[in-house]
Design an enzyme around this catalytic site. Structure first.
Site, PDB file in Angstrom:
ATOM      1  N   ARG A 156     -16.523 -25.658 -61.184  1.00 42.74           N
ATOM      2  CA  ARG A 156     -16.843 -26.741 -60.244  1.00 42.74           C
ATOM      3  C   ARG A 156     -18.295 -26.658 -59.781  1.00 42.74           C
ATOM      4  NH1 ARG A 156     -15.454 -27.371 -54.305  1.00 42.74           N
ATOM      5  NH2 ARG A 156     -15.553 -29.609 -53.900  1.00 42.74           N
ATOM      6  N   HIS A 171     -21.140 -29.568 -60.119  1.00 42.47           N
ATOM      7  CA  HIS A 171     -21.867 -30.078 -58.951  1.00 42.47           C
ATOM      8  C   HIS A 171     -23.364 -29.830 -59.085  1.00 42.47           C
ATOM      9  CE1 HIS A 171     -18.630 -30.907 -55.714  1.00 42.47           C
ATOM     10  NE2 HIS A 171     -18.052 -30.927 -56.918  1.00 42.47           N
ATOM     11  N   ASP A 172     -23.743 -28.797 -59.803  1.00 40.53           N
ATOM     12  CA  ASP A 172     -25.159 -28.557 -60.064  1.00 40.53           C
ATOM     13  C   ASP A 172     -25.710 -29.609 -61.009  1.00 40.53           C
ATOM     14  OD1 ASP A 172     -27.661 -27.218 -60.078  1.00 40.53           O
ATOM     15  OD2 ASP A 172     -27.121 -26.157 -61.917  1.00 40.53           O
ATOM     16  N   GLY A 185     -29.709 -32.654 -62.328  1.00 38.66           N
ATOM     17  CA  GLY A 185     -29.560 -31.954 -63.597  1.00 38.66           C
ATOM     18  C   GLY A 185     -29.147 -30.502 -63.431  1.00 38.66           C
ATOM     19  N   ASP A 233     -30.035 -27.390 -63.008  1.00 36.20           N
ATOM     20  CA  ASP A 233     -31.260 -26.665 -62.642  1.00 36.20           C
ATOM     21  C   ASP A 233     -31.047 -25.642 -61.531  1.00 36.20           C
ATOM     22  OD1 ASP A 233     -30.835 -28.333 -60.498  1.00 36.20           O
ATOM     23  OD2 ASP A 233     -32.852 -29.181 -60.454  1.00 36.20           O
ATOM     24  N   SER A 235     -30.027 -26.067 -58.588  1.00 42.18           N
ATOM     25  CA  SER A 235     -30.393 -26.538 -57.247  1.00 42.18           C
ATOM     26  C   SER A 235     -29.265 -26.353 -56.245  1.00 42.18           C
ATOM     27  CB  SER A 235     -30.816 -28.010 -57.299  1.00 42.18           C
ATOM     28  OG  SER A 235     -29.785 -28.808 -57.859  1.00 42.18           O
ATOM     29  N   GLU A 256     -28.474 -28.910 -50.877  1.00 36.90           N
ATOM     30  CA  GLU A 256     -27.255 -29.481 -51.445  1.00 36.90           C
ATOM     31  C   GLU A 256     -25.998 -28.726 -51.018  1.00 36.90           C
ATOM     32  OE1 GLU A 256     -27.478 -29.684 -55.718  1.00 36.90           O
ATOM     33  OE2 GLU A 256     -29.556 -30.371 -55.656  1.00 36.90           O
ATOM     34  N   ASN A 290     -19.953 -30.040 -50.821  1.00 35.22           N
ATOM     35  CA  ASN A 290     -20.180 -28.731 -51.435  1.00 35.22           C
ATOM     36  C   ASN A 290     -19.761 -27.546 -50.570  1.00 35.22           C
ATOM     37  OD1 ASN A 290     -21.214 -29.687 -53.858  1.00 35.22           O
ATOM     38  ND2 ASN A 290     -23.321 -29.724 -53.125  1.00 35.22           N
ATOM     39  N   PRO A 326     -19.148 -37.744 -57.590  1.00 34.80           N
ATOM     40  CA  PRO A 326     -17.962 -38.611 -57.516  1.00 34.80           C
ATOM     41  C   PRO A 326     -17.052 -38.207 -56.370  1.00 34.80           C
ATOM     42  CG  PRO A 326     -17.833 -37.094 -59.392  1.00 34.80           C
ATOM     43  CD  PRO A 326     -19.214 -36.973 -58.844  1.00 34.80           C
ATOM     44  N   HIS A 336      -9.863 -30.040 -63.713  1.00 37.58           N
ATOM     45  CA  HIS A 336      -8.937 -29.897 -62.580  1.00 37.58           C
ATOM     46  C   HIS A 336      -7.637 -29.219 -62.991  1.00 37.58           C
ATOM     47  CE1 HIS A 336     -10.744 -33.021 -59.556  1.00 37.58           C
ATOM     48  NE2 HIS A 336     -11.493 -31.954 -59.726  1.00 37.58           N
ATOM     49  N   THR A 337      -7.538 -28.826 -64.239  1.00 36.01           N
ATOM     50  CA  THR A 337      -6.430 -27.953 -64.624  1.00 36.01           C
ATOM     51  C   THR A 337      -6.558 -26.599 -63.936  1.00 36.01           C
ATOM     52  OG1 THR A 337      -5.250 -26.961 -66.489  1.00 36.01           O
ATOM     53  CG2 THR A 337      -7.634 -27.054 -66.658  1.00 36.01           C
ATOM     54  N   THR A 344      -0.146 -24.524 -62.929  1.00 36.94           N
ATOM     55  CA  THR A 344      -0.785 -23.292 -63.417  1.00 36.94           C
ATOM     56  C   THR A 344      -2.248 -23.288 -62.985  1.00 36.94           C
ATOM     57  OG1 THR A 344      -1.234 -24.373 -65.542  1.00 36.94           O
ATOM     58  CG2 THR A 344       0.776 -23.040 -65.386  1.00 36.94           C
TER      59      THR A 344
END
Length: 314
Positions: free
Chosen positions: A62, A66-67, A72, A74, A76, A88, A94, A161, A191-192, A237
């Site tokens: 995750r 999110h990075d 991009g 990087d 951040s 961020e 986050n 998103p 998301h598994t 699981t």
């Protein structure tokens, strides 16, 4: 003859280099000379961390997502806030990110072996890849050589998103990064692994949701009775990388609105059905989409650096 042999050797070396080179100066063997044990150090660090806490696999994947979706891939998302700047990582989107200590440990080991060689962005990308494999997911490789970014602003996280997005909004947002609807669904399959907090899905419980199984709605309500930070696994699981997430969607057991919409929408329903039926197809598409994501908006030249400390710009 000696000259011919010399140029022959040079030609062979150039061919080898070109095989491993990809766009923007990255290559599969980027650290072959500067830090030959880089990948092993990251892999060993991730393995030790996940043996101690298997739930961190979801956290690392995750965090990489999110990075990459903000400025991009990087690194951040790793930068700490200062008095002059809110970074961020302090965005509400986050605050639940986990795994920073794994990246820090890998960076510490790498700095001992190869000072100033391996970027934090590469460490995070490799750690996410290794976490997927450790959890039972597909094996895939990524090119290395990313540079660390010099910007991390809380306002940029508006481009992540949201958990309440519908399929059209997801397709549009992922499309802005060059992803197809199929690639978006494949990446959503991450998301598994992991859980969602009640605060991200409780709005679904305030009225009857035709796309939410009534018994599962009771399960979610029970989870939320423990408060906004209570956690609900995405599938049965939570620490295994498999295709049960997509089967859960078929049973209207998607936790987030942005999960269940993938099955409810005619734009993506067929893709979900395919992945639910064929795990190998999901694995293949996921690894291809992850490779593509790892190449988003790479920093070149003076726009990037190799941070000495992942939490602050040099």
């Amino acid at each position: 003859m000696v000259i011919r042999k010399f140029f022959g050797v040079i030609l062979v070396i150039e061919l080898i280099v070109n095989v491993f080179r990809v766009a923007d100066g990255l290559s599969m063997q980027y650290y072959l000379i500067s830090c030959p044990f880089a990948e092993q150090i990251v892999r060993n660090t991730v393995t030790r961390a996940l043996q101690a806490d298997p739930t961190l696999a979801a956290g690392l994947v995750r965090m990489h997502f999110h990075d990459c979706f903000i400025e991009g891939c990087d690194g951040s998302v790793l930068i700490d806030s200062t008095r002059q700047n809110t970074a961020e990582k302090d965005s509400p989107a986050n605050l639940s990110l986990r795994g920073y200590e794994v990246i820090d440990k890998a960076k510490e080991e790498l700095e001992k072996q190869c000072p100033g060689a391996v970027s934090c962005a590469d460490i995070l990308a490799m750690a996410a890849r290794d976490a997927v494999f450790w959890a039972g997911g597909p094996v895939y490789d990524i090119p290395k050589g990313r540079k660390d970014g010099k910007r991390s602003k809380i306002e940029d996280t508006i481009n992540l998103p949201a958990p309440f997005f519908n399929a059209s909004q997801l397709i549009n947002m992922f499309g802005q990064h060059g992803f197809s609807a199929q690639e978006m669904v494949a990446l959503s399959g991450a998301h598994t692994l992991g859980v969602a907090r009640c605060s991200s899905f409780k709005s679904r419980l305030s009225s009857v949701d035709p796309n939410l199984d009534s018994d599962f709605a009771k399960t979610l309500s029970k989870t939320c009775s423990a408060g906004d930070n209570a956690e609900q696994p995405f599938d049965a699981t939570r620490n295994n990388f498999d295709n049960l997430y997509f089967n859960a969607l078929k049973g209207k057991n998607g936790v987030l609105t942005s999960d269940q919409t993938l099955y409810a929408s005619p734009q993506t329903n067929r893709i979900v059905n395919g992945y639910a039926f064929n795990q190998a197809m999901f694995f293949f598409d996921f690894q291809q989409a992850m490779l593509k994501m790892s190449l988003l908006d790479l920093k070149e030249g003076s726009k990037g650096e190799v941070r000495q400390n992942c939490h602050k710009i040099n």
